[in-house]
Design an enzyme around this catalytic site. Structure first.
Site, PDB file in Angstrom:
ATOM      1  N   LYS A  53       0.840  -1.198   0.000  1.00 48.24           N
ATOM      2  CA  LYS A  53       0.000   0.000   0.000  1.00 48.24           C
ATOM      3  C   LYS A  53       0.880   1.255   0.000  1.00 48.24           C
ATOM      4  O   LYS A  53       0.625   2.221  -0.720  1.00 48.24           O
ATOM      5  CB  LYS A  53      -0.932  -0.012   1.227  1.00 48.24           C
ATOM      6  CG  LYS A  53      -2.026  -1.066   1.097  1.00 48.24           C
ATOM      7  CD  LYS A  53      -2.785  -1.308   2.386  1.00 48.24           C
ATOM      8  CE  LYS A  53      -3.704  -2.513   2.249  1.00 48.24           C
ATOM      9  NZ  LYS A  53      -4.332  -2.935   3.501  1.00 48.24           N
ATOM     10  N   GLN A  97      -4.134  -1.212   9.630  1.00 43.66           N
ATOM     11  CA  GLN A  97      -4.054  -2.584   9.103  1.00 43.66           C
ATOM     12  C   GLN A  97      -4.561  -3.584  10.140  1.00 43.66           C
ATOM     13  O   GLN A  97      -4.153  -3.562  11.293  1.00 43.66           O
ATOM     14  CB  GLN A  97      -2.589  -2.888   8.725  1.00 43.66           C
ATOM     15  CG  GLN A  97      -2.389  -4.223   8.052  1.00 43.66           C
ATOM     16  CD  GLN A  97      -3.069  -4.332   6.688  1.00 43.66           C
ATOM     17  OE1 GLN A  97      -3.057  -3.396   5.901  1.00 43.66           O
ATOM     18  NE2 GLN A  97      -3.687  -5.467   6.425  1.00 43.66           N
ATOM     19  N   ASP A 120     -11.018   2.678   3.962  1.00 44.15           N
ATOM     20  CA  ASP A 120     -11.303   1.241   3.874  1.00 44.15           C
ATOM     21  C   ASP A 120     -12.809   0.986   3.757  1.00 44.15           C
ATOM     22  O   ASP A 120     -13.231  -0.088   3.362  1.00 44.15           O
ATOM     23  CB  ASP A 120     -10.802   0.532   5.149  1.00 44.15           C
ATOM     24  CG  ASP A 120      -9.433  -0.096   4.937  1.00 44.15           C
ATOM     25  OD1 ASP A 120      -9.130  -0.467   3.800  1.00 44.15           O
ATOM     26  OD2 ASP A 120      -8.685  -0.224   5.935  1.00 44.15           O
TER      27      ASP A 120
END
Ligand code: NAD
Length: 283
Positions: A53, A97, A120
């Site tokens: 990412k 994460q 997200d």
């Protein structure tokens, strides 16, 4: 001949478009999409995802901030960091994460992120917006799957879509997004009796289980479309999906490989969400 859906290639094109738009945005308004990526602890799989990412952010000329936090961080310290990032104008996306170490309350932490920076799409406000068809920020993996279906001109309307897996990040939001596209949707999960009965009826079968060789040739309908979300690492280090790709591919109309299918699309959609959040918050 079976179509092998090339998520890697499609994601490259999408990322090139995002990069071009990022440049325009900067030239016109001196604004860069900013993404903060937080990782806690040393989970090896998480480290690989985070690295990808961050590299993608760099390749797009995004502004990015990296937080590699020690496993021992307290919930209060992490919430303080998120609070700072929530208030930081140069940051438009905050990514924590998962999974987090056990002593940190995942739900509490995700819910604390400003929903406008929740790139997200996991925040309850963003998830709930799917129910009301407002769609604030959509979760990346389902969004990537829909993009693939559209780019390959796979008809969704009226088709029977069977999703295996009911997680908040894949199965549940995807079911609502497919419903919005007028699919007939069935969700299967670990307590479903006679799974095959449903998978064999699927015009579009989506597997998000996390078990290698879970979907066999005899479980799929001829000429159907199979989307493999699973990511499983075998003992020899090889990465595979949920689907017995080699045998299933001969029977179906189109199929996504692992790697190179849904995975790269998820990252591309994360970047797209960050760009959208930037435009919404800064312009
Ligand atoms: P999860 O790991 O939270 O849950 C798995 C789901 O599978 C559950 O809903 C469960 O009910 C279902 N399940 C388990 N055993 C089953 C069985 N025998 N029959 C039917 N259903 C069964 O789900 P998740 O977080 O959505 O992840 C699923 C997989 O997708 C994992 O391999 C994960 O690594 C992968 N994943 C990939 C991406 C990507 O970008 N490609 C993104 C997210 C998740």
């Amino acid at each position: 001949m079976t179509i092998i859906i090339d998520g890697k290639e499609i994601s490259k094109k999408i990322l090139a478009e995002i990069k071009a738009e990022t440049k325009l945005l900067y030239n016109r308004y001196e604004v860069k999409p900013g993404l903060a990526v937080i990782i806690v602890g040393n989970n090896p799989a998480s480290k690989i995802y985070v690295k990808r990412k961050r590299q993608t952010c760099q390749s797009l000329d995004f502004y990015s901030e990296d937080y590699d936090l020690d496993e021992s961080i307290t919930e209060k310290e992490l919430l303080n960091l998120i609070s700072d990032l929530n208030n930081e104008p140069s940051i438009h996306g905050i990514l924590v994460q998962l999974p987090l170490p056990k002593h940190l309350n995942e739900k509490k932490i995700l819910n604390f992120i400003n929903y406008q920076k929740d790139v997200d799409g996991f925040h309850p406000i963003n998830q709930a917006s799917l129910l009301t068809n407002e769609s604030l920020i959509l979760p990346c993996t389902p969004l990537g799957i829909l993009e693939l279906l559209k780019i390959y001109n796979i008809e969704i309307e009226g088709k029977h879509s069977v999703i295996i897996g009911r997680s908040n990040i894949v199965g549940k939001p995807l079911s609502l997004m497919l419903l919005r596209e007028n699919a007939t949707v069935t969700i299967c999960h670990s307590k479903t009796f006679n799974l095959e009965h449903y998978t064999k009826q699927a015009d579009i079968l989506i597997s998000a289980v996390g078990k290698p060789q879970f979907i066999k040739e005899n479980m799929v309908k001829e000429n159907s479309v199979v989307i493999d979300v699973g990511i499983n690492r075998l003992e020899d280090g090889k990465l595979v999906g949920d689907v017995d790709f080699e045998n299933v591919k001969n029977k179906v109309y189109a199929i996504t490989p692992v790697p190179g299918g849904v995975g790269p699309m998820t990252i591309a959609m994360l970047m797209k969400n960050t760009l959208l959040a930037c435009k919404k918050l800064s312009l």
